[in-house]
Design a protein around this motif. Structure first.
Motif, PDB file in Angstrom:
ATOM      1  N   ARG A 136     -12.482   1.872  -8.776  1.00  0.00           N
ATOM      2  CA  ARG A 136     -11.696   2.921  -8.129  1.00  0.00           C
ATOM      3  C   ARG A 136     -12.026   2.949  -6.651  1.00  0.00           C
ATOM      4  O   ARG A 136     -13.172   3.187  -6.266  1.00  0.00           O
ATOM      5  CB  ARG A 136     -11.978   4.285  -8.754  1.00  0.00           C
ATOM      6  CG  ARG A 136     -10.851   5.297  -8.465  1.00  0.00           C
ATOM      7  CD  ARG A 136     -11.166   6.224  -7.318  1.00  0.00           C
ATOM      8  NE  ARG A 136     -11.976   7.346  -7.749  1.00  0.00           N
ATOM      9  CZ  ARG A 136     -12.254   8.379  -6.969  1.00  0.00           C
ATOM     10  NH1 ARG A 136     -11.807   8.435  -5.724  1.00  0.00           N
ATOM     11  NH2 ARG A 136     -13.032   9.339  -7.410  1.00  0.00           N
ATOM     12  N   ILE A 137     -11.041   2.632  -5.835  1.00  0.00           N
ATOM     13  CA  ILE A 137     -11.181   2.734  -4.390  1.00  0.00           C
ATOM     14  C   ILE A 137     -10.977   4.198  -4.013  1.00  0.00           C
ATOM     15  O   ILE A 137      -9.941   4.786  -4.339  1.00  0.00           O
ATOM     16  CB  ILE A 137     -10.161   1.835  -3.673  1.00  0.00           C
ATOM     17  CG1 ILE A 137     -10.461   0.363  -3.980  1.00  0.00           C
ATOM     18  CG2 ILE A 137     -10.155   2.093  -2.174  1.00  0.00           C
ATOM     19  CD1 ILE A 137      -9.382  -0.597  -3.518  1.00  0.00           C
ATOM     20  N   GLY A 138     -11.960   4.780  -3.337  1.00  0.00           N
ATOM     21  CA  GLY A 138     -11.890   6.197  -3.013  1.00  0.00           C
ATOM     22  C   GLY A 138     -11.885   6.452  -1.523  1.00  0.00           C
ATOM     23  O   GLY A 138     -12.945   6.595  -0.906  1.00  0.00           O
ATOM     24  N   VAL A 139     -10.696   6.496  -0.920  1.00  0.00           N
ATOM     25  CA  VAL A 139     -10.578   6.797   0.512  1.00  0.00           C
ATOM     26  C   VAL A 139     -10.609   8.306   0.697  1.00  0.00           C
ATOM     27  O   VAL A 139      -9.966   9.048  -0.040  1.00  0.00           O
ATOM     28  CB  VAL A 139      -9.274   6.205   1.085  1.00  0.00           C
ATOM     29  CG1 VAL A 139      -9.096   6.604   2.549  1.00  0.00           C
ATOM     30  CG2 VAL A 139      -9.274   4.693   0.932  1.00  0.00           C
ATOM     31  N   ASN A 140     -11.368   8.747   1.690  1.00  0.00           N
ATOM     32  CA  ASN A 140     -11.537  10.179   1.934  1.00  0.00           C
ATOM     33  C   ASN A 140     -11.378  10.453   3.422  1.00  0.00           C
ATOM     34  O   ASN A 140     -11.952   9.750   4.255  1.00  0.00           O
ATOM     35  CB  ASN A 140     -12.926  10.626   1.452  1.00  0.00           C
ATOM     36  CG  ASN A 140     -13.061  12.124   1.365  1.00  0.00           C
ATOM     37  OD1 ASN A 140     -12.812  12.846   2.331  1.00  0.00           O
ATOM     38  ND2 ASN A 140     -13.479  12.615   0.205  1.00  0.00           N
ATOM     39  N   ALA A 141     -10.606  11.483   3.741  1.00  0.00           N
ATOM     40  CA  ALA A 141     -10.367  11.819   5.143  1.00  0.00           C
ATOM     41  C   ALA A 141     -11.661  12.132   5.882  1.00  0.00           C
ATOM     42  O   ALA A 141     -11.748  11.956   7.101  1.00  0.00           O
ATOM     43  CB  ALA A 141      -9.409  12.999   5.245  1.00  0.00           C
ATOM     44  N   GLY A 142     -12.671  12.593   5.168  1.00  0.00           N
ATOM     45  CA  GLY A 142     -13.925  12.955   5.801  1.00  0.00           C
ATOM     46  C   GLY A 142     -14.840  11.788   6.079  1.00  0.00           C
ATOM     47  O   GLY A 142     -15.870  11.954   6.743  1.00  0.00           O
ATOM     48  N   SER A 143     -14.490  10.594   5.606  1.00  0.00           N
ATOM     49  CA  SER A 143     -15.367   9.432   5.809  1.00  0.00           C
ATOM     50  C   SER A 143     -14.565   8.181   6.144  1.00  0.00           C
ATOM     51  O   SER A 143     -14.870   7.092   5.677  1.00  0.00           O
ATOM     52  CB  SER A 143     -16.217   9.193   4.558  1.00  0.00           C
ATOM     53  OG  SER A 143     -15.389   9.021   3.414  1.00  0.00           O
ATOM     54  N   LEU A 144     -13.529   8.356   6.959  1.00  0.00           N
ATOM     55  CA  LEU A 144     -12.723   7.214   7.372  1.00  0.00           C
ATOM     56  C   LEU A 144     -13.530   6.277   8.280  1.00  0.00           C
ATOM     57  O   LEU A 144     -14.444   6.710   8.990  1.00  0.00           O
ATOM     58  CB  LEU A 144     -11.481   7.689   8.126  1.00  0.00           C
ATOM     59  CG  LEU A 144     -10.281   8.111   7.271  1.00  0.00           C
ATOM     60  CD1 LEU A 144      -9.229   8.772   8.147  1.00  0.00           C
ATOM     61  CD2 LEU A 144      -9.687   6.924   6.527  1.00  0.00           C
ATOM     62  N   CYS A 156      -5.227  11.035   9.502  1.00  0.00           N
ATOM     63  CA  CYS A 156      -3.791  11.249   9.333  1.00  0.00           C
ATOM     64  C   CYS A 156      -3.337  10.402   8.144  1.00  0.00           C
ATOM     65  O   CYS A 156      -4.074   9.519   7.684  1.00  0.00           O
ATOM     66  CB  CYS A 156      -3.022  10.868  10.597  1.00  0.00           C
ATOM     67  SG  CYS A 156      -3.179   9.130  11.069  1.00  0.00           S
ATOM     68  N   PRO A 157      -2.132  10.647   7.620  1.00  0.00           N
ATOM     69  CA  PRO A 157      -1.692   9.864   6.460  1.00  0.00           C
ATOM     70  C   PRO A 157      -1.730   8.365   6.701  1.00  0.00           C
ATOM     71  O   PRO A 157      -2.154   7.599   5.831  1.00  0.00           O
ATOM     72  CB  PRO A 157      -0.259  10.364   6.244  1.00  0.00           C
ATOM     73  CG  PRO A 157      -0.262  11.757   6.781  1.00  0.00           C
ATOM     74  CD  PRO A 157      -1.178  11.716   7.964  1.00  0.00           C
ATOM     75  N   GLU A 158      -1.305   7.940   7.900  1.00  0.00           N
ATOM     76  CA  GLU A 158      -1.275   6.514   8.196  1.00  0.00           C
ATOM     77  C   GLU A 158      -2.673   5.908   8.154  1.00  0.00           C
ATOM     78  O   GLU A 158      -2.858   4.771   7.695  1.00  0.00           O
ATOM     79  CB  GLU A 158      -0.633   6.280   9.565  1.00  0.00           C
ATOM     80  CG  GLU A 158       0.839   6.633   9.648  1.00  0.00           C
ATOM     81  CD  GLU A 158       1.099   8.125   9.770  1.00  0.00           C
ATOM     82  OE1 GLU A 158       2.261   8.532   9.609  1.00  0.00           O
ATOM     83  OE2 GLU A 158       0.125   8.886  10.010  1.00  0.00           O
ATOM     84  N   ALA A 159      -3.665   6.654   8.641  1.00  0.00           N
ATOM     85  CA  ALA A 159      -5.040   6.151   8.638  1.00  0.00           C
ATOM     86  C   ALA A 159      -5.572   6.015   7.214  1.00  0.00           C
ATOM     87  O   ALA A 159      -6.227   5.013   6.879  1.00  0.00           O
ATOM     88  CB  ALA A 159      -5.936   7.083   9.447  1.00  0.00           C
ATOM     89  N   LEU A 160      -5.313   7.011   6.373  1.00  0.00           N
ATOM     90  CA  LEU A 160      -5.771   6.938   4.986  1.00  0.00           C
ATOM     91  C   LEU A 160      -5.109   5.772   4.248  1.00  0.00           C
ATOM     92  O   LEU A 160      -5.761   5.033   3.498  1.00  0.00           O
ATOM     93  CB  LEU A 160      -5.479   8.253   4.253  1.00  0.00           C
ATOM     94  CG  LEU A 160      -6.599   9.303   4.272  1.00  0.00           C
ATOM     95  CD1 LEU A 160      -6.807   9.848   5.672  1.00  0.00           C
ATOM     96  CD2 LEU A 160      -6.287  10.457   3.307  1.00  0.00           C
ATOM     97  N   ILE A 161      -3.823   5.594   4.480  1.00  0.00           N
ATOM     98  CA  ILE A 161      -3.102   4.512   3.806  1.00  0.00           C
ATOM     99  C   ILE A 161      -3.609   3.157   4.279  1.00  0.00           C
ATOM    100  O   ILE A 161      -3.833   2.237   3.467  1.00  0.00           O
ATOM    101  CB  ILE A 161      -1.582   4.646   4.060  1.00  0.00           C
ATOM    102  CG1 ILE A 161      -1.053   5.922   3.383  1.00  0.00           C
ATOM    103  CG2 ILE A 161      -0.844   3.418   3.539  1.00  0.00           C
ATOM    104  CD1 ILE A 161       0.347   6.296   3.814  1.00  0.00           C
ATOM    105  N   GLU A 162      -3.807   2.998   5.592  1.00  0.00           N
ATOM    106  CA  GLU A 162      -4.302   1.718   6.111  1.00  0.00           C
ATOM    107  C   GLU A 162      -5.689   1.409   5.555  1.00  0.00           C
ATOM    108  O   GLU A 162      -5.985   0.261   5.200  1.00  0.00           O
ATOM    109  CB  GLU A 162      -4.334   1.745   7.636  1.00  0.00           C
ATOM    110  CG  GLU A 162      -4.735   0.405   8.232  1.00  0.00           C
ATOM    111  CD  GLU A 162      -4.567   0.336   9.733  1.00  0.00           C
ATOM    112  OE1 GLU A 162      -5.270  -0.478  10.375  1.00  0.00           O
ATOM    113  OE2 GLU A 162      -3.723   1.082  10.276  1.00  0.00           O
ATOM    114  N   SER A 163      -6.542   2.420   5.466  1.00  0.00           N
ATOM    115  CA  SER A 163      -7.863   2.221   4.888  1.00  0.00           C
ATOM    116  C   SER A 163      -7.747   1.744   3.450  1.00  0.00           C
ATOM    117  O   SER A 163      -8.420   0.789   3.040  1.00  0.00           O
ATOM    118  CB  SER A 163      -8.673   3.513   4.960  1.00  0.00           C
ATOM    119  OG  SER A 163      -9.931   3.360   4.327  1.00  0.00           O
TER     120      SER A 163
END
Length: 379
Positions: A136-144, A156-163
């Motif tokens: 499970r890949i877990g991207v979190n806005a608090g640890s980009l 931002c949404p684009e940053a989370l998606i790119e990550s």
């Protein structure tokens, strides 16, 4: 989802399916409910005890943090005792992932880009494949990642998606495809927008969550708004409600969200009024007590508890068992939508619990009989 009324239809996003242990996630599988233990993982007995409570509440998958070698050493005992698949939560140290995979984890929660070199990613993938683990890949806005924050200026949404896409590519480069992805944020708008964008970009299962949502009341509200809107749009294959509360509460809230949308049913669905001066009994305390005493019921059925006869009969017609308040301490009980008998105040709670238990037993017996009939017909 099977309701013939079009305004109640939810068309789920078509994702490919992966397996987390014995539990299918994605595709046409039921949306699973997850939670996470908060005991020290090194304390195997305490962690197993908490897992038992979560299993009783209906958890399909449970996540366990593995921050150190003591935790992964205890994980093997914990995994053997668990009745549901366990996800080992790994943050940065790839060796914990290797140890957890060997110890019985059904899934590894890890961001491949955070563990160092490409060879380390390859080692984790080899361990996952060898042990039948999903990731499970877990991207979190608090640890980009720092470079994404510099590129976009803020989460931002684009940053989370790119990550997420960057982490996915690392797994795909090693021919690993048994993964699911989360793009969580504590901001409801940010999380929802990120999930919508990711849903269009990938075909893998999506793990939904509003992270750091808050306490039991505030976190339930935020999670219901965020997860509810996504699920209503057909997005989401597995969910975790993140609350500053006991993990079994997260499971119960998760099922309530799914029940409200007709996506999954478990246990008693209670329809009750907020109460007013017309009430014939103490509705608030009655509902609280019934919810507590009926937590052990797993069979889906409905119960209406209305304090007076204004809306009571109408609601009772739509539920398996109904109770409406009456005068002189006598109240009407409905069975299968029809008036059946009166019950007095002093006997009311025990009586309703007994009726629900008997109804649940009857439903399960019918299922067993139907199964036996089908088996005989197939012979």
């Amino acid at each position: 989802m099977n309701d013939i009324r079009p305004w109640r239809t939810i068309e789920r996003r078509q994702s490919r399916q992966i397996m987390v242990g014995s539990v299918p996630v994605g595709g046409d599988a039921p949306i699973t409910v997850q939670t996470m233990t908060n005991t020290p993982t090194s304390d195997a007995a305490a962690t197993i005890d908490q897992i038992r409570r979560c299993e009783e509440a209906g958890a399909d998958i449970i996540r366990v943090s593995c921050p150190d070698t003591d935790s992964t050493a205890a994980f093997k005992q914990i995994a053997r005792a668990a009745q549901v698949p366990l996800v080992a939560d790994i943050h940065f140290h790839y060796k914990r992932a290797l140890e957890a995979a060997d110890a019985g984890a059904a899934c590894l929660r890890i961001n491949p880009g955070n563990i160092g070199s490409n060879e380390r990613v390859a080692e984790v993938v080899r361990a996952a494949k060898a042990n039948g683990c999903a990731i499970r890949i877990g991207v979190n806005a608090g640890s980009l990642e720092k470079d994404l924050l510099e590129k976009y200026g803020e989460p931002c949404p684009e940053a989370l998606i790119e990550s997420a896409l960057d982490h996915i590519k690392l797994l795909q480069d090693h021919d690993f495809h048994e993964y699911k992805v989360a793009v969580k944020a504590s901001d409801v708008f940010l999380a929802v927008a990120a999930y919508h964008g990711l849903a269009e970009a990938v075909d893998c299962p999506l793990h939904l969550g509003i992270t750091e949502a808050g306490g039991l009341i505030g976190g339930t509200v935020k999670s219901s708004i965020g997860l509810g809107s996504l699920l209503w749009a057909g997005i989401g294959d597995t969910i975790r409600v993140s609350l500053s509360a006991e993990p079994e509460q997260e499971v119960r809230v998760g099922f309530e969200i799914l029940k409200a949308l007709g996506l999954r049913t478990r246990g008693v669905r209670v329809v009750s009024c907020p109460s007013c001066a017309r009430q014939g009994f103490d509705v608030i305390r009655t509902v609280q007590t019934l919810e507590e005493r009926l937590q052990h019921i797993k069979t889906p059925l409905s119960l209406s508890v209305l304090g007076c006869v204004v809306n009571g009969p109408g609601e009772a017609r739509e539920t398996d068992i109904g109770l409406t308040g009456g005068g002189n301490g006598k109240h009407m009980v409905y069975l299968s939508g029809m008036k059946d008998h009166h019950i007095e105040d002093g006997d009311m709670l025990d009586h309703i619990v007994k009726l629900v238990e008997e109804k649940a037993a009857a439903i399960e017996a019918e299922k067993d009989d139907a199964g036996e009939t089908a088996a005989v017909a197939a012979e």
